[in-house]
Scaffold this active site. Structure first.
Site, PDB file in Angstrom:
ATOM      1  N   ASP A 182      51.214  38.926  22.819  1.00 43.43           N
ATOM      2  CA  ASP A 182      49.541  39.594  22.254  1.00 43.43           C
ATOM      3  C   ASP A 182      48.889  39.642  23.563  1.00 43.43           C
ATOM      4  OD1 ASP A 182      47.360  39.706  21.083  1.00 43.43           O
ATOM      5  OD2 ASP A 182      47.870  38.764  19.287  1.00 43.43           O
ATOM      6  N   TYR A 207      39.689  47.330  19.886  1.00 45.67           N
ATOM      7  CA  TYR A 207      38.206  47.284  19.729  1.00 45.67           C
ATOM      8  C   TYR A 207      37.468  46.224  20.728  1.00 45.67           C
ATOM      9  CZ  TYR A 207      39.902  43.349  16.732  1.00 45.67           C
ATOM     10  OH  TYR A 207      40.500  42.322  16.212  1.00 45.67           O
ATOM     11  N   LYS A 208      38.248  45.597  21.390  1.00 41.66           N
ATOM     12  CA  LYS A 208      37.615  44.397  22.584  1.00 41.66           C
ATOM     13  C   LYS A 208      37.517  45.059  23.588  1.00 41.66           C
ATOM     14  CE  LYS A 208      39.626  40.581  19.591  1.00 41.66           C
ATOM     15  NZ  LYS A 208      40.792  39.645  19.579  1.00 41.66           N
ATOM     16  N   ARG A 354      31.190  31.153  24.649  1.00 39.94           N
ATOM     17  CA  ARG A 354      31.984  31.858  25.058  1.00 39.94           C
ATOM     18  C   ARG A 354      31.331  33.247  25.601  1.00 39.94           C
ATOM     19  NH1 ARG A 354      37.098  34.739  21.913  1.00 39.94           N
ATOM     20  NH2 ARG A 354      35.426  35.764  21.008  1.00 39.94           N
TER      21      ARG A 354
HETATM   22  C1  LIG Z   1      41.133  39.434  18.111  1.00 43.05           C
HETATM   23  C2  LIG Z   1      42.447  38.816  17.757  1.00 43.05           C
HETATM   24  C3  LIG Z   1      43.233  39.171  16.550  1.00 43.05           C
HETATM   25  C4  LIG Z   1      42.632  39.969  15.298  1.00 43.05           C
HETATM   26  O1  LIG Z   1      43.381  40.665  14.617  1.00 43.05           O
HETATM   27  P1  LIG Z   1      42.989  41.745  13.471  1.00 43.05           P
HETATM   28  O2  LIG Z   1      44.276  42.149  12.760  1.00 43.05           O
HETATM   29  O3  LIG Z   1      42.650  43.001  14.787  1.00 43.05           O
HETATM   30  O4  LIG Z   1      41.771  41.282  12.819  1.00 43.05           O
HETATM   31  C5  LIG Z   1      44.557  38.756  16.451  1.00 43.05           C
HETATM   32  N1  LIG Z   1      44.985  37.925  17.344  1.00 43.05           N
HETATM   33  C6  LIG Z   1      44.481  37.766  18.447  1.00 43.05           C
HETATM   34  C7  LIG Z   1      45.169  36.966  19.507  1.00 43.05           C
HETATM   35  C8  LIG Z   1      43.147  38.212  18.616  1.00 43.05           C
HETATM   36  O5  LIG Z   1      42.514  37.786  19.809  1.00 43.05           O
END
Ligand SMILES: *Cc1c(COP(=O)(O)O)cnc(C)c1O
Length: 395
Positions: A182, A207-208, A354
């Protein structure tokens, strides 16, 4: 190209933004993009826009723009849905690739949604699979021959600790397991060499650090030699080889397109496409070098003035992603007080303050000023004021 490139973003006046690791800011000109899609494409072309405005191909095109940012070849990245859904897709495909095994291995530092999706999938298949979540530092011993799938988040969302992608993928493969990475906190933050790692799957959100905006589509990478045999659990019509043949039976697309599910979010895809322009002419290595320098400076400034804040991230910058966390028992209230002074970071339970470092729009002066405000808030105790104690739904 020199960093930062603040002119490429619309940041509010008087704000130092240290939360691009949660939600990147608005790339300049994005309003015109949205206006174009609404007026020239949807408004004028109506249904014809699927063909005339390239809506149908947009997910492939945008996937091919993300691929080089994560060390992947063209054609290996499919866009759509949310990261949680992409985690599910990767896991569902991975467990089918190891029918003789029954363990999904992750770690206790993984983001909850990834673990929840694994739990949901295990309940759905109801076939003896279980999820193990050792502490991140105990992973090496946990990769045994019982493990069918290793699913990890490369950069720990809480501490910023970076897993060694190459070494862990190798260990997973040596044990006969499928590897899923991930990249939620890696894409756009640190150099990633997906093809070189030989991992089977990778997923991430946009979106990050990729600044696609809230609700931007997620991505999934599949190692190209696997796609032909991969059985998609979410067998939607846009992953079909011929969606408009309207065949009664599912027949997966021959490419990474089989990881598509249904109608893509067209407006968000166009926004993301525009947001990716900020990477033109800048390398991930340059971004990484700048982010290490900024985070080192921030830590030095904070520690020099404020012994009460305990560094919760690895001290070696090569062992952390693009964020720095400090543990502080009253971290929630302290962060609210810091935000009230114009420095936006966030809080992760139970006690983590953070701060994300995004050199595209941050410079050394920002970081020094942010450290001054953070340490002043903690040292003065201003966070004890009642308005900073109120908990919002999103922290
Ligand atoms: C931000 C994040 C998510 C968020 O998942 P969404 O389905 O986009 O809300 C999931 N896993 C990790 C590791 C994240 O950092």
């Amino acid at each position: 190209m020199t960093l930062p490139r603040k002119d490429l973003f619309d940041l509010p006046e008087g704000v130092i933004y240290l939360d691009g690791n949660s939600l990147g800011p608005v790339p300049r000109g994005i309003g015109d993009v949205v206006q174009r899609v609404l007026h020239d494409e949807w408004g004028t072309e109506l249904i014809r826009a699927w063909n005339n405005a390239g809506w149908m191909e947009a997910p492939q095109r945008v996937g091919d723009r993300i691929a080089p940012l994560i060390g992947a070849a063209p054609g290996t990245v499919a866009m759509g849905d949310t990261l949680s859904i992409k985690v599910f897709q990767a896991l569902a495909a991975a467990i089918k690739m190891r029918p003789d095994r029954r363990v999904i291995l992750s770690d206790s530092g993984n983001f909850p949604s990834d673990l929840y999706m694994a739990q949901g999938l295990i309940g759905l298949v109801d076939d003896g699979w279980s999820l193990r979540t050792p502490a991140p530092e105990d992973l090496a011993e946990a990769i045994t021959e019982e493990v069918g799938v290793v699913m990890l988040t490369h950069v720990d969302y809480r501490t910023g600790r970076l897993h060694d992608m190459q070494a862990i993928t190798q260990a997973a493969h040596d044990a006969g397991a499928v590897m899923i990475w991930d990249l939620a906190h890696s894409a756009g933050a640190v150099p990633v060499a997906l093809d070189a790692s030989a991992c089977e799957f990778a997923v991430g959100c946009t979106y990050k650090y990729l600044n696609g905006g809230p609700g931007a589509p997620a991505f999934i990478y599949v190692r190209p030699d696997l796609i032909g045999d991969l059985e998609p659990a979410l067998s939607g019509w846009l992953g079909h080889e011929a969606p408009f043949a309207m065949e009664p039976a599912y027949r997966p697309a021959l490419s990474t397109e089989r990881m598509r599910v249904g109608t893509p979010p067209v407006v968000q895809m166009a926004m993301l496409d525009h947001a990716l322009d900020v990477w033109d002419g800048v390398t991930m290595e340059e971004v990484r070098a700048a982010s290490m320098a900024l985070s080192e400076r921030f830590i030095a400034e904070v520690e020099a003035r404020c012994p009460d804040l305990a560094l919760a991230s690895p001290r070696d910058p090569s062992k952390r992603g693009s964020q720095v966390s400090f543990a502080y028992p009253d971290g929630y209230a302290a962060m609210q007080a810091v935000i009230a002074r114009g420095v936006i970071g966030d809080f992760r339970a139970p006690d983590i303050m953070r701060f994300g470092f995004t050199p595209l729009y941050l410079d050394e002066a920002d970081v020094i000023e942010a450290a001054r405000i953070v340490t002043d808030v903690v040292n003065s105790g201003v966070w004890r004021e009642p308005q900073f104690q109120v908990r919002s739904r999103v922290t």
